[in-house]
Design a protein around this motif. Structure first.
Motif, short mmCIF file in Angstrom:
data_model
loop_
_atom_site.label_atom_id
_atom_site.label_comp_id
_atom_site.label_asym_id
_atom_site.label_seq_id
_atom_site.Cartn_x
_atom_site.Cartn_y
_atom_site.Cartn_z
N MET A 1 0.82 -1.20 0.00
CA MET A 1 0.00 0.00 0.00
C MET A 1 0.86 1.25 0.00
SD MET A 1 -3.34 0.31 0.17
CE MET A 1 -4.43 1.67 0.20
N ASP A 2 2.12 1.11 0.25
CA ASP A 2 3.02 2.27 0.29
C ASP A 2 3.21 2.88 -1.10
OD1 ASP A 2 3.42 2.06 2.99
OD2 ASP A 2 5.10 0.67 2.76
N ASN A 3 3.02 2.10 -2.14
CA ASN A 3 3.24 2.61 -3.49
C ASN A 3 2.02 3.35 -4.05
OD1 ASN A 3 5.76 1.46 -3.48
ND2 ASN A 3 5.07 -0.43 -4.44
N TYR A 4 0.95 3.40 -3.30
CA TYR A 4 -0.27 4.03 -3.78
C TYR A 4 -0.77 5.01 -2.71
CZ TYR A 4 -4.20 4.12 -7.03
OH TYR A 4 -5.11 4.49 -7.99
N PRO A 5 -0.30 6.26 -2.75
CA PRO A 5 -0.64 7.22 -1.70
C PRO A 5 -2.13 7.58 -1.70
CG PRO A 5 0.83 8.22 -3.33
CD PRO A 5 0.61 6.80 -3.72
N LEU A 6 -2.53 8.21 -0.63
CA LEU A 6 -3.93 8.57 -0.41
C LEU A 6 -4.47 9.48 -1.51
CD1 LEU A 6 -6.30 8.24 1.52
CD2 LEU A 6 -5.49 10.26 2.74
N LEU A 7 -3.66 10.43 -1.97
CA LEU A 7 -4.11 11.34 -3.03
C LEU A 7 -4.42 10.58 -4.32
CD1 LEU A 7 -4.70 14.25 -3.74
CD2 LEU A 7 -2.32 14.49 -4.45
N ASN A 8 -3.67 9.56 -4.62
CA ASN A 8 -3.94 8.74 -5.81
C ASN A 8 -5.24 7.96 -5.67
OD1 ASN A 8 -1.66 9.67 -7.03
ND2 ASN A 8 -0.46 7.79 -6.74
N ILE A 9 -5.55 7.54 -4.47
CA ILE A 9 -6.81 6.85 -4.23
C ILE A 9 -7.98 7.79 -4.50
CG2 ILE A 9 -8.28 5.79 -2.46
CD1 ILE A 9 -5.71 4.67 -1.21
N PHE A 10 -7.89 9.02 -3.98
CA PHE A 10 -8.95 10.00 -4.23
C PHE A 10 -9.06 10.32 -5.72
CE2 PHE A 10 -8.28 11.41 0.32
CZ PHE A 10 -9.46 10.84 0.76
N TRP A 11 -7.93 10.46 -6.40
CA TRP A 11 -7.94 10.75 -7.83
C TRP A 11 -8.60 9.61 -8.62
CZ3 TRP A 11 -7.86 14.70 -10.77
CH2 TRP A 11 -7.63 14.56 -12.14
N THR A 12 -8.29 8.38 -8.25
CA THR A 12 -8.89 7.22 -8.91
C THR A 12 -10.40 7.18 -8.67
OG1 THR A 12 -6.83 5.99 -8.64
CG2 THR A 12 -8.81 4.70 -9.08
N MET A 13 -10.82 7.49 -7.45
CA MET A 13 -12.25 7.51 -7.14
C MET A 13 -12.96 8.59 -7.94
SD MET A 13 -12.14 6.78 -3.03
CE MET A 13 -13.73 7.47 -2.78
N LEU A 14 -12.33 9.76 -8.09
CA LEU A 14 -12.91 10.84 -8.88
C LEU A 14 -13.04 10.43 -10.35
CD1 LEU A 14 -13.92 13.76 -9.04
CD2 LEU A 14 -11.56 14.43 -9.52
N GLU A 15 -12.00 9.80 -10.88
CA GLU A 15 -12.06 9.34 -12.27
C GLU A 15 -13.17 8.31 -12.46
OE1 GLU A 15 -8.13 7.86 -12.93
OE2 GLU A 15 -7.42 9.78 -13.72
N LEU A 16 -13.30 7.39 -11.54
CA LEU A 16 -14.35 6.38 -11.61
C LEU A 16 -15.74 7.03 -11.55
CD1 LEU A 16 -15.07 3.36 -11.69
CD2 LEU A 16 -15.05 3.40 -9.20
N PHE A 17 -15.90 7.98 -10.64
CA PHE A 17 -17.17 8.69 -10.52
C PHE A 17 -17.51 9.42 -11.81
CE2 PHE A 17 -19.34 12.72 -9.58
CZ PHE A 17 -20.54 12.21 -9.13
N LEU A 18 -16.57 10.14 -12.38
CA LEU A 18 -16.80 10.87 -13.62
C LEU A 18 -17.09 9.93 -14.78
CD1 LEU A 18 -14.16 13.73 -13.34
CD2 LEU A 18 -16.64 13.89 -13.03
N TRP A 19 -16.43 8.79 -14.81
CA TRP A 19 -16.65 7.80 -15.86
C TRP A 19 -18.07 7.25 -15.78
CZ3 TRP A 19 -16.77 2.22 -15.87
CH2 TRP A 19 -16.59 1.66 -17.14
N ILE A 20 -18.55 6.93 -14.58
CA ILE A 20 -19.91 6.42 -14.38
C ILE A 20 -20.92 7.52 -14.72
CG2 ILE A 20 -21.57 5.66 -12.63
CD1 ILE A 20 -19.20 4.16 -11.32
N LEU A 21 -20.64 8.74 -14.31
CA LEU A 21 -21.51 9.87 -14.61
C LEU A 21 -21.63 10.07 -16.12
CD1 LEU A 21 -23.12 12.29 -13.41
CD2 LEU A 21 -21.01 13.60 -13.61
N TRP A 22 -20.51 9.98 -16.82
CA TRP A 22 -20.53 10.14 -18.27
C TRP A 22 -21.34 9.04 -18.94
CZ3 TRP A 22 -18.81 7.23 -22.40
CH2 TRP A 22 -18.87 7.87 -23.64
N PHE A 23 -21.21 7.78 -18.49
CA PHE A 23 -22.01 6.69 -19.06
C PHE A 23 -23.50 6.91 -18.80
CE2 PHE A 23 -18.35 3.85 -19.71
CZ PHE A 23 -18.70 3.36 -20.96
N PHE A 24 -23.84 7.36 -17.61
CA PHE A 24 -25.24 7.66 -17.30
C PHE A 24 -25.77 8.71 -18.26
CE2 PHE A 24 -28.33 10.34 -15.09
CZ PHE A 24 -29.32 9.40 -14.84
N LEU A 25 -25.03 9.79 -18.47
CA LEU A 25 -25.43 10.85 -19.38
C LEU A 25 -25.52 10.34 -20.81
CD1 LEU A 25 -26.17 13.83 -19.52
CD2 LEU A 25 -23.75 14.34 -19.79
#
Length: 138
Positions: A1-25
């Motif tokens: 888990m040391d190779n994946y910092p907290l900011l990267n986790i938030f960034w990945t979650m944001l990308e996933l959210f935007l991807w799902i939002l785009w598919f919904f639209l």
């Protein structure tokens, strides 16, 4: 888990959210294209090609150009669905029971409302209304 910092986790979650939002639209827009009565077959084909081949630009252009009418069609569809549901409930509530016939399946309130409409329109007189009302309530 040391190779994946907290900011990267938030960034990945944001990308996933935007991807799902785009598919919904995207699915909402494709549904709207087929539901729209003011578009010809070629218009629908053109919008579909734009939305599928240039997805980000196509979706943004569609929302800008047809966004207002898109919400109007949503409201219109909701009204149609609500009217169909109310008609179904009304029909189910006034269905004649097995072995019953005619007005026996309708509620007294429905029959009285119909009589009041007939009286208000002048189709029946006050005396006829009173006789029919007594018959319904008996």
């Amino acid at each position: 888990m040391d190779n994946y910092p907290l900011l990267n986790i938030f960034w990945t979650m944001l990308e996933l959210f935007l991807w799902i939002l785009w598919f919904f639209l995207l699915f909402k827009i494709i549904t709207d294209i087929f539901r729209s009565q003011d578009l010809s077959g070629w218009g629908r084909a053109g919008w579909l090609i734009l939305v599928i081949l240039l997805p980000l630009i196509g979706v943004l252009v569609y929302v800008i150009v047809r966004g207002q009418s898109m919400s109007e069609r949503d409201v219109q569809q909701a009204r149609k669905s609500e009217a169909a549901f109310k008609a179904y409930v009304r029909e189910a509530a006034t269905d004649t029971p097995p072995g019953g016939a005619g007005a026996a399946g309708r509620s007294h309130a429905d029959q009285l409302a119909k009589l009041a409409e007939l009286k208000a329109s002048g189709a029946i007189t006050e005396a006829e209304y009173q006789r029919a009302k007594e018959k319904v309530l008996a």
